[in-house]
Each structure stands twice: as C-alpha cells, then as structure tokens.
Design an enzyme around this catalytic site. Structure first.
Site, PDB file in Angstrom:
ATOM      1  N   GLU A   1      -7.823   3.589  14.553  1.00 32.81           N
ATOM      2  CA  GLU A   1      -8.184   4.950  14.979  1.00 32.81           C
ATOM      3  C   GLU A   1      -9.270   5.283  16.226  1.00 32.81           C
ATOM      4  O   GLU A   1     -10.246   5.776  16.171  1.00 32.81           O
ATOM      5  CB  GLU A   1      -8.582   5.784  13.638  1.00 32.81           C
ATOM      6  CG  GLU A   1      -7.458   5.792  12.575  1.00 32.81           C
ATOM      7  CD  GLU A   1      -7.865   6.513  11.327  1.00 32.81           C
ATOM      8  OE1 GLU A   1      -9.117   6.890  11.122  1.00 32.81           O
ATOM      9  OE2 GLU A   1      -6.869   6.737  10.447  1.00 32.81           O
TER      10      GLU A   1
ATOM     11  N   ASN B   1      -3.986   0.375  15.395  1.00 27.20           N
ATOM     12  CA  ASN B   1      -3.425   1.087  14.509  1.00 27.20           C
ATOM     13  C   ASN B   1      -4.034   2.667  14.836  1.00 27.20           C
ATOM     14  O   ASN B   1      -5.171   2.682  14.981  1.00 27.20           O
ATOM     15  CB  ASN B   1      -3.586   0.703  13.162  1.00 27.20           C
ATOM     16  CG  ASN B   1      -2.872   1.299  12.037  1.00 27.20           C
ATOM     17  OD1 ASN B   1      -1.676   1.386  12.057  1.00 27.20           O
ATOM     18  ND2 ASN B   1      -3.655   1.769  10.870  1.00 27.20           N
TER      19      ASN B   1
ATOM     20  N   HIS C   1       1.580   9.281   8.753  1.00 29.19           N
ATOM     21  CA  HIS C   1       1.098  10.178   7.672  1.00 29.19           C
ATOM     22  C   HIS C   1       1.839  11.610   8.002  1.00 29.19           C
ATOM     23  O   HIS C   1       1.292  12.400   8.885  1.00 29.19           O
ATOM     24  CB  HIS C   1      -0.374  10.313   7.527  1.00 29.19           C
ATOM     25  CG  HIS C   1      -0.884   8.951   6.972  1.00 29.19           C
ATOM     26  ND1 HIS C   1      -0.851   8.662   5.813  1.00 29.19           N
ATOM     27  CD2 HIS C   1      -1.862   8.049   7.569  1.00 29.19           C
ATOM     28  CE1 HIS C   1      -1.575   7.467   5.699  1.00 29.19           C
ATOM     29  NE2 HIS C   1      -2.428   7.196   6.869  1.00 29.19           N
TER      30      HIS C   1
ATOM     31  N   GLU D   1       1.403   3.021   7.351  1.00 27.93           N
ATOM     32  CA  GLU D   1       0.885   3.959   6.531  1.00 27.93           C
ATOM     33  C   GLU D   1       1.639   5.003   6.095  1.00 27.93           C
ATOM     34  O   GLU D   1       1.363   6.283   5.725  1.00 27.93           O
ATOM     35  CB  GLU D   1      -0.420   4.375   6.936  1.00 27.93           C
ATOM     36  CG  GLU D   1      -1.396   3.286   7.436  1.00 27.93           C
ATOM     37  CD  GLU D   1      -2.633   3.706   7.526  1.00 27.93           C
ATOM     38  OE1 GLU D   1      -3.254   4.792   7.184  1.00 27.93           O
ATOM     39  OE2 GLU D   1      -3.605   2.969   8.244  1.00 27.93           O
TER      40      GLU D   1
ATOM     41  N   ASP E   1       3.604   8.284   4.575  1.00 31.01           N
ATOM     42  CA  ASP E   1       3.712   9.135   3.516  1.00 31.01           C
ATOM     43  C   ASP E   1       4.186  10.298   4.164  1.00 31.01           C
ATOM     44  O   ASP E   1       3.868  10.489   5.317  1.00 31.01           O
ATOM     45  CB  ASP E   1       2.649   9.175   2.532  1.00 31.01           C
ATOM     46  CG  ASP E   1       0.949   9.313   3.177  1.00 31.01           C
ATOM     47  OD1 ASP E   1       1.280   9.751   4.445  1.00 31.01           O
ATOM     48  OD2 ASP E   1       0.114   9.062   2.632  1.00 31.01           O
TER      49      ASP E   1
HETATM   50  C1  XIL Z   1      -7.387   5.945   2.971  1.00 29.38           C
HETATM   51  C2  XIL Z   1      -7.264   5.422   1.512  1.00 29.38           C
HETATM   52  O1  XIL Z   1      -5.985   5.722   0.958  1.00 29.38           O
HETATM   53  C3  XIL Z   1      -8.170   6.094   0.602  1.00 29.38           C
HETATM   54  O2  XIL Z   1      -8.260   5.548  -0.855  1.00 29.38           O
HETATM   55  C4  XIL Z   1      -9.466   6.138   1.035  1.00 29.38           C
HETATM   56  O3  XIL Z   1     -10.400   6.983   0.203  1.00 29.38           O
HETATM   57  C5  XIL Z   1      -9.793   6.502   2.497  1.00 29.38           C
HETATM   58  O4  XIL Z   1      -9.006   5.811   3.228  1.00 29.38           O
HETATM   59  N1  XIL Z   1      -5.651   5.892   7.607  1.00 29.38           N
HETATM   60  C6  XIL Z   1      -6.189   4.868   7.256  1.00 29.38           C
HETATM   61  C7  XIL Z   1      -6.403   4.280   5.744  1.00 29.38           C
HETATM   62  O5  XIL Z   1      -6.156   3.856   8.219  1.00 29.38           O
HETATM   63  O6  XIL Z   1      -7.243   3.335   5.604  1.00 29.38           O
HETATM   64  C8  XIL Z   1      -6.629   5.456   5.052  1.00 29.38           C
HETATM   65  O7  XIL Z   1      -6.672   5.005   3.806  1.00 29.38           O
HETATM   66  C9  XIL Z   1      -5.803   6.703   5.386  1.00 29.38           C
HETATM   67  C10 XIL Z   1      -5.779   7.107   6.916  1.00 29.38           C
END
Ligand code: XIL
Length: 537
Positions: free
Chosen positions: A144, A185, A221, A250, A252
C-alpha cells in the site's frame, strides 16, 4: 465432438475441493488464516486444509507481531502458520514486510538512518528465518505505498526516507532469500486507474534499474455495491507483459447487510469473474481469499454495515460464491440443473396513473449458480409482455396506461439460465390520468368449467372528478377462446381483443359511481386461462 475430450471424468472429480481443481489449472487457491482460529477450531482448520493450497498469515507475519520491540523477534504465530501449511502441503505467501499499518511506534519515530537500518534488519531477519523453508515462496515486500490518486503515500516511511525505501526494501529481501518471489501489493488496483498505472510505472522503472521485483499483488477487496472492475483481466495482462508474476492476494466481496439471495448471487459472479481473470492470464499464480468463513472476517469491523464477504457463511456452509469459485476452477464442467424456487405473488404499491412498484417474496437458488434476476410479465393471453427486469425482489414499472388493470407475474432466472415457474398473478389498476376524466374496469370470474367461464361482474368505475356520459372497456381473450354471450354492454371482437361499450341506460356515471356488465366465453377443453388486461376509457 472435440468438446467431448474436454468433458471430464467422474462426479467425484466435480465435487473435489477447490485446491484439486486449482492444481489441475496450474494455480493456487488460498486463504488468509488466523493463528487463534487455527489453534482452537477444528472445523476452521479442517476446512482450510481440505480446500486451499496456499496460506497467507492474516496478521501473524506483520511487523507488530514479528518484531514488537527493537531487535526482539517473535516468530511463534508466523511459525504456527508455516507449520500448518507444511503439514497440509500448502505454500505460504509472506505478508508483509514494509507497511504503514500494524508497525510498532518505535519504528515510526526513528530518524532516517536508524529507520533504514531497522527496515533492512527486519527484512533480513524475517525473510532469512524462512529462506530455507520450501513452503514460503513469496513476500509482500512493500504494501500500500500509493494513494488512490497515484501519488506515493506520504507514510512515515516516505516522509522519513523518501521514495528510495522501496527499492532498498526489495534489495534487502533478495539478499535474504534469493529464491522467493518479491511482490508489491495494493488495493483499489484491480481496474486500470491512476493507482494501478502508478504501480505499473514504478514496477517498470524498478525493473529497468535492476531492482529485484518479481510480482504484483492485487488485494481485490471488492464490494457488490461498487460494481465489478470490467477491465481486471486486461489490467493483469498489462502487468504480466512487464515480465512479473501477478496474484490476487486478499480477495473478498462485501455487501451491505443484511445478506440475501440476490446479493449472494451477485457476489458469486464477482468471485467467478476474479477467478476467471486469473485463469485467463498465464502469469497469474493464483487467488488468495482474505479468510474463508463469514464467521471471521475483517469486513464488519472495517466497513460499517457491511459483511458476508467470504465464500462460507458463519456456520461453514458453502455459499453461492463457493460454488462460483469451484466451478470456475473446475473449468465450467459442473452444471446447475436446478431452477430457482417460484417467486412470491407480486403486490403493487405506490400505484399512480402511469407507474407502480411491485414487490414479491424472493426466490432462492440451491443449484449453485445463484439467482441472476427476475423477469416481470404482464399476462395478456397468448403472448405476455415483458414489463421489466430486476436483480432485486422489487421493481418500479413506469410508462403504464392510466385507468388500466394489470395482471402481472414474476419469473426468476439463475446464473446457469434455469428459469423458475411463474409466480401467481398479482393485479392492480392504475389511477386515472391527470385531467379529471378516467375510469377503471376490473373483471371477476363468477364461475368456470372445463370448456368455458362467466365473467361477472366487470365493474366499471368513474375514477375522475367529473361525470362521464359513456365508457369503452377493452380486454384480451386468451388464444382459442370465443365469446358466446354478454349482457349490460355491447361487445365486439377483433382478433382476441374485445371492446365493450355502454348501453343507453348505463353510460352516465357520476364521479366514483360504477356499473357492471358480464359475458360468457367458451375455451378449449382443459385450458384454464381467463381474460386479462381490462382497460377503461
Ligand atoms: C487486516 C486484517 O484482516 C485484520 O485482522 C487486521 O486487524 C487489519 O488488517 N490490506 C492488507 C491486510 O494488506 O493486511 C489487511 O488485513 C486488510 C487490508
């Protein structure tokens, strides 16, 4: 006939877990896992081990977990994840080395040279810890680092070290493990946009400078209310053309709660599209879902009012999105033969002279492809009119005729094209148009038998604000039906359209006053239809 060679094999094959199908396509299918659930819950553990071939630690490899205080490394959580992966023949993606979140305060307050040294030491220790472990194949080296507008994020890293921290981080990771794939990422980079283009340009320039960067992660996401990025595959492809591996890191797909069948179906299409995009791009290594059961997900804690983002529900039941992922990985070889259940009877609200809102009880779809939408029809005898389509269990119809009776029904479709039975008919009558004139007509079946029926009464009502001196009612006879008699009106038939005009004694109607007429029809033996579409003018 060629297609026959592509059709596999046994039904056991079709019901195999996700990882079996993914392996057959040369991809991994993974999940982010949490240490406490792995330790404490057999269902969580067993489902993860059965279905997935790859693991990302949801939190256990983040800096706050692995080096909470300077030089004090704690690999207990990270090692537990790697041990679980090793036991179950899963590969591990290391997440994440350099990020502005979940990094201890002591790092953030360091001066430039101390911060650079701390970063290099952290990378060297953490990557080095797993360098000889064949399960750990890749790392998110930086996470990020861009804002959505494509500028570098002004994180403490950037503010203290300038842009050079990024290249330095990759060099340190390569030095610690020459074999691991090293990734950048980020989120909101699934489509072609300012942020993904900034990453594209950075990756391209780093590689030209010989900085060791091998891979780009797309967090993915997603949310059903924001639409699917239609250029996802094209975006993956342009990165692939730079010579890097790409991966969905990641995934979802959240929704505004409460969850329902329609949202589930939409969500399933997002999951399917993501998996298909990865399958279509050779350089895409695989797809990691950010968790797998709605019982444990960061979404409700992070996006207020949203949730249900994963492929199993809170009780570890497979959702339509599971089937979508499964079937995409299986190459479309499993089918959904089951149509959705019949929708409820549509009921009308907010009826005006030209519009009405219909709602009905939603269908459910158990065949796996998920509900795709509803078709709303007007019953008109032989050829019914499609009034509209909706992906929810409600629709607002516009462009209706005033003072007209509508008989409507709803049909549900699923993602595989199966169609439900028609709902029962709902009836409503639009109000009189502006201008004060207007009447409505509503027909009622008084009696019917196998070869005919009597409609009595057809009630004609003056819904206007002024008296009327005559009325004309039209309606449609179903195909094969023949008018055999009528009373209290003059009926003429043209094709299947019947026009009924008042007689001398019942044409005058004061506002709100009504009158009635009736008629008899014969129909083919066994046919159960009756007329529809009463319109008064
Ligand atoms: C999130 C986790 O899912 C949570 O449990 C934690 O509290 C915060 O981080 N981007 C990322 C992940 O790269 O590491 C994050 O994960 C979600 C967003």
């Amino acid at each position: 006939m060629l297609a026959a060679f592509l059709i596999p094999t046994t039904s056991a094959d079709a019901s195999a877990p996700l990882r079996t199908h993914a392996a057959a396509r040369g991809k991994f299918i993974g999940a982010a896992l949490a240490t406490s659930q792995l330790a404490n819950e057999a269902t969580y553990r067993n489902t993860a081990a059965t279905e997935f071939s790859q693991v990302t630690a949801e939190n256990a490899m983040k800096w706050e977990s692995t080096e909470p205080s300077p030089g004090q490394f704690d690999f207990s959580g990270a090692d537990a994840i790697v041990a679980f992966a090793t036991q179950n023949n899963m590969q591990v993606h290391g997440h994440t080395l350099v990020w502005h979140n979940q990094t201890p305060g002591w790092v953030q307050s360091l001066g430039a040279s101390a911060m650079r040294a701390a970063m290099q030491n952290h990378i060297s220790q953490v990557v080095g810890h797993y360098a000889n472990n064949p399960a750990v194949v890749s790392w998110d080296v930086v996470n990020e680092v861009f804002d959505d507008n494509g500028n570098l994020r002004t994180s403490f890293w950037y503010n203290t070290l300038g842009q050079s921290y990024i290249a330095d981080a990759f060099r340190a990771a390569r030095a610690a493990d020459p074999d691991a794939k090293l990734c950048i990422n980020d989120y909101n980079t699934e489509g072609i946009n300012a942020k993904s283009t900034a990453i594209y340009n950075l990756v391209s320039s780093l590689r030209q400078q010989g900085v060791p960067i091998d891979c780009v992660g797309f967090q993915s996401h997603l949310a059903i209310q924001y639409g699917f990025p239609g250029d996802f595959q094209q975006n993956l492809q342009r990165f692939a053309a730079l010579g890097v591996q790409v991966r969905i890191t990641e995934l979802d797909v959240r929704m505004v709660m409460p969850r329902d069948a329609t949202k589930d179906a939409t969500q399933a299409t997002y999951y399917r599209n993501v998996v298909n995009a990865c399958l279509a791009v050779t350089a895409c290594a695989g797809v990691t879902i950010w968790g797998f059961t709605d019982k444990y997900s960061w979404v409700p804690d992070t996006f207020s009012g949203q949730g249900a983002a994963l492929i199993y529900d809170e009780n570890y039941q497979k959702k339509p999105s599971y089937t979508a992922v499964h079937d995409a990985l299986a190459g479309g070889t499993t089918t959904d033969p089951t149509p959705p259940t019949t929708p409820g009877t549509p009921s009308a609200g907010n009826v005006t002279s030209n519009s009405a809102t219909l709602t009905w009880t939603a269908s459910t779809d158990s065949g796996g492809s998920g509900l795709a939408g509803y078709d709303v029809y007007r019953e008109q005898g032989a050829t019914d009119q499609l009034l509209g389509r909706s992906t929810t269990n409600s629709i607002t119809l516009t462009g209706l005729s005033p003072s007209t009776q509508y008989q409507v029904y709803v049909r549900a479709r699923d993602g595989a094209g199966n169609v439900s039975a028609d709902s029962a008919l709902g009836t409503f009558t639009t109000t009189a148009g502006p201008g004060g004139g207007g009447c409505t007509a509503t027909g009622t079946v008084q009696t019917q038998w196998s070869t005919g029926y009597v409609i009595q009464p057809v009630t004609v009502t003056n819904t206007g604000t002024a008296g009327i001196t005559g009325w004309t009612v039209t309606f449609t006879l179903p195909a094969g039906h023949t008018l055999t008699g009528s009373w209290n009106a003059t009926l003429t038939v043209s094709g299947q359209t019947v026009t009924a005009k008042n007689l001398g004694y019942n044409g005058n109607l004061a506002p709100n006053a009504g009158t009635t007429f009736g008629f008899q029809v014969s129909r083919p033996n066994g046919n159960t239809q009756t007329p529809s579409g009463y319109t008064c003018a």
